[in-house]
Scaffold this active site. Structure first.
Site, PDB file in Angstrom:
ATOM      1  N   CYS A   1       0.859  -1.184   0.000  1.00 15.33           N
ATOM      2  CA  CYS A   1       0.000   0.000   0.000  1.00 15.33           C
ATOM      3  C   CYS A   1       0.897   1.236   0.000  1.00 15.33           C
ATOM      4  O   CYS A   1       1.302   1.723   1.049  1.00 15.33           O
ATOM      5  CB  CYS A   1      -0.910  -0.019   1.226  1.00 15.33           C
TER       6      CYS A   1
ATOM      7  N   CYS B   1      -8.754   6.002  -6.738  1.00 16.10           N
ATOM      8  CA  CYS B   1      -8.127   6.499  -5.521  1.00 16.10           C
ATOM      9  C   CYS B   1      -7.973   8.010  -5.571  1.00 16.10           C
ATOM     10  O   CYS B   1      -7.617   8.579  -6.612  1.00 16.10           O
ATOM     11  CB  CYS B   1      -6.753   5.850  -5.346  1.00 16.10           C
TER      12      CYS B   1
END
Length: 422
Positions: free
Chosen positions: A159, A353
């Site tokens: 991540c 995102c």
């Protein structure tokens, strides 16, 4: 009456509980089990680490809001999953039987894989709010005694967005304080190149993020295999494409935030035939485990192969929209089974995102998340920074309301002018 247990109450577990209860109503029982008593909006943790948010701004008490929707809540750690008997053993000695289990625990932070890493060592984290608060305390100390800052991601990290976010947020905060010139910054990442993001890049992410780092006077090291951290010093080997060490770096720092590798939480990883070697839950296209047909899983805790081989191991991120799609798949499939129908709902593994960059931001869309893609673009602008602030408030408000709506689809797709990701 079936008992459906949701293990974990994060950005996957809470929507799963609400959506599941809305789907089954009073005919079946839904219980959420979570070690902590509050829900934390994890995407806001980088702001907590520089004092732009406090815990009260991004968290809500779980029992209060779950109870309003007639969802049971147990604030305990699960120490063992007896998958063959469909039973959970809790830290307080109690046990809970289930007919269906939805695992949405998120990951275990594997700081132990790099000596000296983590809040108990010499690096900070923004993965959970406790760690972000600890980082804020350390950050306040270096504001008084300036020195070098290192931000990035360890080997096996998956991540990368929060690392980039935090680097630019710190840069913006220091500029606002008019002391940025006192803090040399270096971005150290296991990615093979800037903007890889664990996704093989998205659109122009490489050139755009390189340009942003350069314009903000942040140096970088890619293909970085961090091996050890000592007080004030980070050791990392820089590899070439063949995986050979071409340079060894000893980087001095006064403050370091390095995202760790993820693994599965202990109780989940210990179940035979449930997980891959790193403890992530193996699921089929219905998000059901092939061995235990009454166990489903969504979010960061599921097993997804890397997008591509990289010299330093990197994982594939699971973004909010993707997790939301997994949750909907699970809910529909359990509902169908309870009705005696054949489950057939699959998730759409697409990535969208909004990444904050302090006073601007970047948005990316990858359809599907794993290439080759039908759509791939990456755009920057102050509107992304403002949109993420608005989404934080929107998401927390909806968690208090107990909505079963698809939040990412309703908010972000509308914002980006996209009707639906297919």
């Amino acid at each position: 009456m079936a008992h459906i247990v949701v293990l974990g109450a994060g950005t996957g577990g809470m929507p799963a509980a609400y959506e599941m209860k809305a789907a089954v109503g009073t005919k079946h029982e839904v219980t959420v089990i979570n070690e902590k008593e509050d829900f934390q909006f994890v995407p806001s943790n980088p702001w907590v680490a520089v004092g732009w948010r406090e815990r009260k701004d991004i968290s809500i008490p779980l029992e209060k809001y779950l109870k309003k929707k007639n969802i049971n809540f147990i604030a305990q750690r699960v120490d063992k999953i007896d998958a063959s008997a469909s039973k959970l053993e809790l830290a307080n000695g109690d046990s809970v039987d289930y007919d269906y289990l939805i695992i949405a625990t998120g990951p275990r932070l594997a700081f132990e894989e790099v000596e000296g890493a983590g809040p108990d060592g010499y690096t900070e984290s923004v993965c959970v709010t406790d760690h972000a608060e600890n980082a804020w305390q350390k950050y306040q100390e270096i504001l008084k005694n300036p020195g070098p800052i290192v931000i990035g991601a360890m080997p096996f990290a998956s991540c990368f967005g929060p690392a980039y976010e935090f680097a630019f947020i710190v840069d913006a905060d220091l500029r606002k304080r008019k002391i940025r010139n006192k803090f040399p910054m270096t971005y150290v990442t296991s990615e093979p190149y800037i903007g890889h993001l664990g996704l093989g890049g998205v659109g122009d992410s490489k050139s755009m993020l390189e340009s942003e780092l350069r314009n903000h006077h942040i140096k970088w090291i890619t293909n970085a295999k961090t091996t050890k951290v000592e007080e004030g010093k980070l050791y990392t080997d820089e590899l070439n494409e063949a995986g050979e060490t071409v340079k060894q770096h000893e980087i001095d720092f006064s403050f370091a935030m390095m995202l760790p590798a993820f693994k599965g939480v202990d109780a989940v990883a210990a179940v035979p035939e449930l997980c891959n070697p790193r403890g992530f839950v193996i699921v089929d296209e219905l998000h059901r485990n092939p061995t235990y047909k009454n166990i489903f899983s969504a979010g960061v805790c599921i097993a997804i192969p890397p997008v591509e081989p990289t010299p330093v191991p990197t994982g594939t991120p699971k973004t909010g929209y993707m997790i939301e799609s997994m949750v909907t798949s699970i809910v529909h499939n359990i509902r169908d089974e309870l009705k005696g129908a054949t489950p057939n709902t699959t998730a759409t593994w697409n990535a969208i995102c909004l990444a904050d960059m302090g006073d601007t931001g970047a948005a990316f869309v990858a359809i599907p998340q794993i290439p080759p893609r039908n759509v791939a673009w990456f755009k920057k602008g102050k509107w992304v920074h403002l949109a993420k602030i608005a989404f934080e408030k929107y998401f927390i408000r909806k968690m208090k309301k107990g909505t079963s709506e698809p939040l990412y689809e309703k908010y972000i797709l509308k914002l980006l002018g996209i009707e639906k990701l297919e």
